[in-house]
Write a protein that holds these residues in place. Structure first.
Motif, PDB file in Angstrom:
ATOM      1  N   TYR A   1      -3.369  -2.315  -1.570  1.00  0.00           N
ATOM      2  CA  TYR A   1      -2.378  -1.300  -1.206  1.00  0.00           C
ATOM      3  C   TYR A   1      -1.331  -1.884  -0.271  1.00  0.00           C
ATOM      4  N   LEU A   2      -1.778  -2.648   0.718  1.00  0.00           N
ATOM      5  CA  LEU A   2      -0.852  -3.244   1.677  1.00  0.00           C
ATOM      6  C   LEU A   2       0.093  -4.223   0.984  1.00  0.00           C
ATOM      7  N   GLU A   3      -0.447  -4.981   0.039  1.00  0.00           N
ATOM      8  CA  GLU A   3       0.383  -5.930  -0.706  1.00  0.00           C
ATOM      9  C   GLU A   3       1.465  -5.205  -1.497  1.00  0.00           C
ATOM     10  N   ALA A   4       1.111  -4.094  -2.149  1.00  0.00           N
ATOM     11  CA  ALA A   4       2.079  -3.327  -2.924  1.00  0.00           C
ATOM     12  C   ALA A   4       3.155  -2.728  -2.024  1.00  0.00           C
ATOM     13  N   LEU A   5       2.742  -2.248  -0.865  1.00  0.00           N
ATOM     14  CA  LEU A   5       3.670  -1.627   0.068  1.00  0.00           C
ATOM     15  C   LEU A   5       4.661  -2.646   0.622  1.00  0.00           C
ATOM     16  N   LEU A   6       4.140  -3.802   1.045  1.00  0.00           N
ATOM     17  CA  LEU A   6       5.010  -4.856   1.565  1.00  0.00           C
ATOM     18  C   LEU A   6       5.922  -5.415   0.465  1.00  0.00           C
ATOM     19  N   GLY A   7       5.381  -5.490  -0.760  1.00  0.00           N
ATOM     20  CA  GLY A   7       6.184  -5.981  -1.883  1.00  0.00           C
ATOM     21  C   GLY A   7       7.374  -5.074  -2.155  1.00  0.00           C
ATOM     22  N   ALA A   8       7.152  -3.760  -2.071  1.00  0.00           N
ATOM     23  CA  ALA A   8       8.246  -2.801  -2.289  1.00  0.00           C
ATOM     24  C   ALA A   8       9.315  -2.958  -1.215  1.00  0.00           C
ATOM     25  N   GLU A   9       8.886  -3.143   0.026  1.00  0.00           N
ATOM     26  CA  GLU A   9       9.842  -3.335   1.128  1.00  0.00           C
ATOM     27  C   GLU A   9      10.649  -4.614   0.945  1.00  0.00           C
ATOM     28  N   MET A  10       9.970  -5.691   0.587  1.00  0.00           N
ATOM     29  CA  MET A  10      10.659  -6.969   0.389  1.00  0.00           C
ATOM     30  C   MET A  10      11.646  -6.896  -0.772  1.00  0.00           C
ATOM     31  N   GLU A  11      11.243  -6.254  -1.855  1.00  0.00           N
ATOM     32  CA  GLU A  11      12.117  -6.147  -3.029  1.00  0.00           C
ATOM     33  C   GLU A  11      13.383  -5.359  -2.699  1.00  0.00           C
ATOM     34  N   GLU A  12      13.225  -4.270  -1.952  1.00  0.00           N
ATOM     35  CA  GLU A  12      14.385  -3.460  -1.587  1.00  0.00           C
ATOM     36  C   GLU A  12      15.306  -4.211  -0.634  1.00  0.00           C
ATOM     37  N   ARG A  13      14.727  -4.950   0.293  1.00  0.00           N
ATOM     38  CA  ARG A  13      15.554  -5.739   1.219  1.00  0.00           C
ATOM     39  C   ARG A  13      16.333  -6.821   0.470  1.00  0.00           C
ATOM     40  N   GLU A  14      15.690  -7.424  -0.504  1.00  0.00           N
ATOM     41  CA  GLU A  14      16.365  -8.442  -1.311  1.00  0.00           C
ATOM     42  C   GLU A  14      17.535  -7.812  -2.078  1.00  0.00           C
ATOM     43  N   THR A  15      17.306  -6.640  -2.642  1.00  0.00           N
ATOM     44  CA  THR A  15      18.359  -5.942  -3.388  1.00  0.00           C
ATOM     45  C   THR A  15      19.535  -5.608  -2.476  1.00  0.00           C
ATOM     46  N   ARG A  16      19.242  -5.115  -1.277  1.00  0.00           N
ATOM     47  CA  ARG A  16      20.312  -4.756  -0.338  1.00  0.00           C
ATOM     48  C   ARG A  16      21.076  -6.002   0.127  1.00  0.00           C
ATOM     49  N   ALA A  17      20.354  -7.090   0.366  1.00  0.00           N
ATOM     50  CA  ALA A  17      21.002  -8.321   0.824  1.00  0.00           C
ATOM     51  C   ALA A  17      21.965  -8.860  -0.228  1.00  0.00           C
TER      52      ALA A  17
ATOM     53  N   MET B   1       9.201   1.271   3.028  1.00  0.00           N
ATOM     54  CA  MET B   1       7.803   1.590   3.300  1.00  0.00           C
ATOM     55  C   MET B   1       7.669   3.047   3.730  1.00  0.00           C
ATOM     56  N   GLY B   2       8.616   3.505   4.558  1.00  0.00           N
ATOM     57  CA  GLY B   2       8.577   4.889   5.005  1.00  0.00           C
ATOM     58  C   GLY B   2       8.749   5.874   3.870  1.00  0.00           C
ATOM     59  N   GLY B   3       9.481   5.486   2.855  1.00  0.00           N
ATOM     60  CA  GLY B   3       9.713   6.373   1.733  1.00  0.00           C
ATOM     61  C   GLY B   3       8.663   6.296   0.644  1.00  0.00           C
ATOM     62  N   GLN B   4       7.892   5.200   0.618  1.00  0.00           N
ATOM     63  CA  GLN B   4       6.978   5.010  -0.512  1.00  0.00           C
ATOM     64  C   GLN B   4       5.499   4.932  -0.135  1.00  0.00           C
ATOM     65  N   PHE B   5       5.179   4.913   1.160  1.00  0.00           N
ATOM     66  CA  PHE B   5       3.770   4.692   1.531  1.00  0.00           C
ATOM     67  C   PHE B   5       2.846   5.776   0.984  1.00  0.00           C
ATOM     68  N   ALA B   6       3.292   7.043   0.983  1.00  0.00           N
ATOM     69  CA  ALA B   6       2.428   8.133   0.512  1.00  0.00           C
ATOM     70  C   ALA B   6       2.205   8.035  -0.993  1.00  0.00           C
ATOM     71  N   ARG B   7       3.283   7.794  -1.739  1.00  0.00           N
ATOM     72  CA  ARG B   7       3.162   7.696  -3.201  1.00  0.00           C
ATOM     73  C   ARG B   7       2.285   6.515  -3.589  1.00  0.00           C
ATOM     74  N   LEU B   8       2.481   5.367  -2.924  1.00  0.00           N
ATOM     75  CA  LEU B   8       1.678   4.190  -3.246  1.00  0.00           C
ATOM     76  C   LEU B   8       0.219   4.369  -2.818  1.00  0.00           C
ATOM     77  N   ALA B   9       0.000   5.142  -1.759  1.00  0.00           N
ATOM     78  CA  ALA B   9      -1.375   5.413  -1.329  1.00  0.00           C
ATOM     79  C   ALA B   9      -2.109   6.232  -2.390  1.00  0.00           C
ATOM     80  N   GLU B  10      -1.417   7.232  -2.945  1.00  0.00           N
ATOM     81  CA  GLU B  10      -2.024   8.047  -4.008  1.00  0.00           C
ATOM     82  C   GLU B  10      -2.318   7.198  -5.236  1.00  0.00           C
ATOM     83  N   ALA B  11      -1.378   6.294  -5.576  1.00  0.00           N
ATOM     84  CA  ALA B  11      -1.591   5.416  -6.730  1.00  0.00           C
ATOM     85  C   ALA B  11      -2.764   4.484  -6.478  1.00  0.00           C
ATOM     86  N   ALA B  12      -2.909   4.004  -5.243  1.00  0.00           N
ATOM     87  CA  ALA B  12      -4.003   3.086  -4.904  1.00  0.00           C
ATOM     88  C   ALA B  12      -5.359   3.776  -5.055  1.00  0.00           C
ATOM     89  N   ILE B  13      -5.400   5.053  -4.664  1.00  0.00           N
ATOM     90  CA  ILE B  13      -6.659   5.805  -4.792  1.00  0.00           C
ATOM     91  C   ILE B  13      -7.010   6.006  -6.267  1.00  0.00           C
TER      92      ILE B  13
END
Length: 253
Positions: free
Chosen positions: A42-58, A21-33
């Motif tokens: 926007y919040l759904e996309a941001l949380l989805g990116a965080e969940m997907e990355e955590r799943e990949t790392r796990a 989320m820290g790395g993608q919030f600005a880019r996703l905010a621009e895309a949302a606009i």
């Protein structure tokens, strides 16, 4: 959004351990606009990116902890060149056998794809967030023997017991001392009807007495492993030999 706001959000994400989320919030905010997304979108996309990355790392962590000899998947196995059913392996890869604590036995000559198939099943289990450990029969016995020598056998057995899936490769390639067989039997017996195990072997069950000298222990081990088991025969025609031969023919062509 000001630089100060961005820095504050990144720091907050770091504190909350939400690095994606820290790395993608600005880019996703621009895309949302640009796309006219709502705040909720926007919040759904941001949380989805965080969940997907955590799943990949796990999954990456589980694959590392599984100690696989090589990263091989069922998708990379050439079923059309073997006598193994692709449909059966796909069904097994779905993971029901792990949930039901059903053993899988892969029986066939060297080079017929047993280890590749076993590894592929282990990878599939890791992708399902299951704790897996791959080992050879010799490596497992050595580990248990060292633990017994250090009076740590109970702790070592507990570590094996906590795993969702154990894969024991190359059972039957080397004759085993009776004490070694007893140690391996403890692991397998403790998992019977409680947790799944995969075993690859080059010997038919009628020849296991060649590597397990105690007849009663040999019979008990086969009994534990074959109860409710999926027994897959990979044959006698070496998959590796055929592949090498085909490659050489192509080189000469």
């Amino acid at each position: 959004m000001s630089d100060m706001q961005e820095q504050a959000i990144r720091q907050q994400c770091k504190t909350l351990r939400m690095s994606t989320m820290g790395g993608q919030f600005a880019r996703l905010a621009e895309a949302a606009i640009r796309e006219g997304q709502s705040h909720i979108g926007y919040l759904e996309a941001l949380l989805g990116a965080e969940m997907e990355e955590r799943e990949t790392r796990a999954i990456a962590r589980l694959l590392h902890e599984a100690r696989l000899p090589r990263m091989k998947t069922l998708e990379g196995f050439e079923f059309d060149r073997s006598g193994v059913s692709a449909a059966q392996l796909r069904d097994l890869a779905a993971g029901d056998y792990v949930a039901k604590a059903e053993p899988i036995l892969l029986v066939g000559e060297a080079g017929t794809g047993k280890t590749h198939l076993a590894t592929g099943l282990c990878v599939a289990a890791c992708r399902q967030r299951r704790r897996v450990r791959f080992t050879t029969a010799t490596a497992m016995i050595n580990e248990l023997a060292e633990a017994a020598h250090a009076n740590q056998l109970s702790r070592a057995l507990s570590r094996w017991e906590r795993l969702d899936l154990i894969c024991i490769d190359e059972l039957g390639y080397v004759p085993l001392a009776e004490t070694a067989c007893e140690l391996m039997f403890q692991v397998i017996a403790d998992r019977a009807e409680k947790a799944a195990v995969i075993v690859t072997t080059n010997l038919p069950f009628s020849e296991w007495s060649q590597v397990i000298p105690n007849p009663r222990l040999c019979k008990a081990l086969i009994d534990r492993l074959t109860d409710r088991a999926h027994i897959i025969t990979t044959g006698t025609d070496s998959y590796r030999f055929r592949r090498t031969t085909a490659a050489r023919k192509n080189e000469k062509a």
